[in-house]
Design a protein around this motif. Sequence first.
Motif: not given
Length: 335
Positions: A259-261, A271-272, A304-307
């Motif tokens: 849940h880091c956004a 979309c989220f 690509h942004a999701c860690p």
Amino acid sequence: MAQLPKKNKLGFFEIRLESIGGLGANLAGKMLAEAGVEGAGFNGVSFSSYGSEKKGSAVKAHIRFCDLDTPIRDTSPVERPHIVGIFQEALAKTVNVISGIYEDSTVLVNSTKTPKDLKEKMKLIGGTIAVVDATGIALEEKNRVNMAMLGAMFRLCPFLDPQTMKDVIRKSLEKKYPQTVAPALATFERGYQEVTFETFDLPEGASMPEFVRMDTPVLGYETQPIGGIISNPGNSILKDLSISRSGMMPHFEAASCIHCAQCDNVCPDNCFVWEELPDKKGRPQMFLKGIDYQYCKGCLKCIHACPTDALSKAREEEGYAEEHRVPHLFDLAIQ
């Protein structure tokens, strides 16, 4: 010399390509016309019409062929096509992709469905439906959808020489992008070989829908609701952007999400979907519930942004978006 199988009253054999920006329909139309002029000896013309000229927006490419003794003085959009090439199956949700077809026209669709299933989905009364999994071929060959669609198109146009098209592909790509020539040729060949088609006769007593020009407004003095109410305003709440996805989409795994956004920061279309809940210590925190796929155009920036790999890309499957959609709660909007 090759002969055109059909002609309209002006002497043209006409093709219309229905696509979205980014799938290469404009280039495909130009290459198709070039192959018809140089290889088959026809007069030909190709031009395209765009919306906002961005990836995912609707695009139409128009191609006309005629005999050498027939001058081309008509550069209006192709309204009555003998062949329609639909590069994005989902376009049928918002665009009348089969408008103006004849009872013996051919509709080529980029899809994994059977011709019979597509006939029911598109409410086609009669004609020939051809199917090729252009997206799947392009992903496997690491190339673009337009090459597979061109291959299938040449299978449906026996008056065109596939070898001429291969020469056009080489000439168009080898100077600037020599590394793409072999994948493009392989994709073209697979599209040519793997297309399947089925002809459906017009039922006895039935007739094709009356032709309506594609630029006829949906809301006009004859068609507007009582009181002049605009029932579908052009805003981001009611619009469906799912037609912009070109074969890939994000999948969400809630168990891996922290849940880091970061996904929400890069998403261009909000979309989220989030919900405020207490965390383990009872403090209010925003938790990611899922994705509203109505607004997801498949840009994949979120992946690509999701860690934590909570988001992954996958080939879009029929019904997945509807089954896994988490709708936004717009209190002031009427759905």
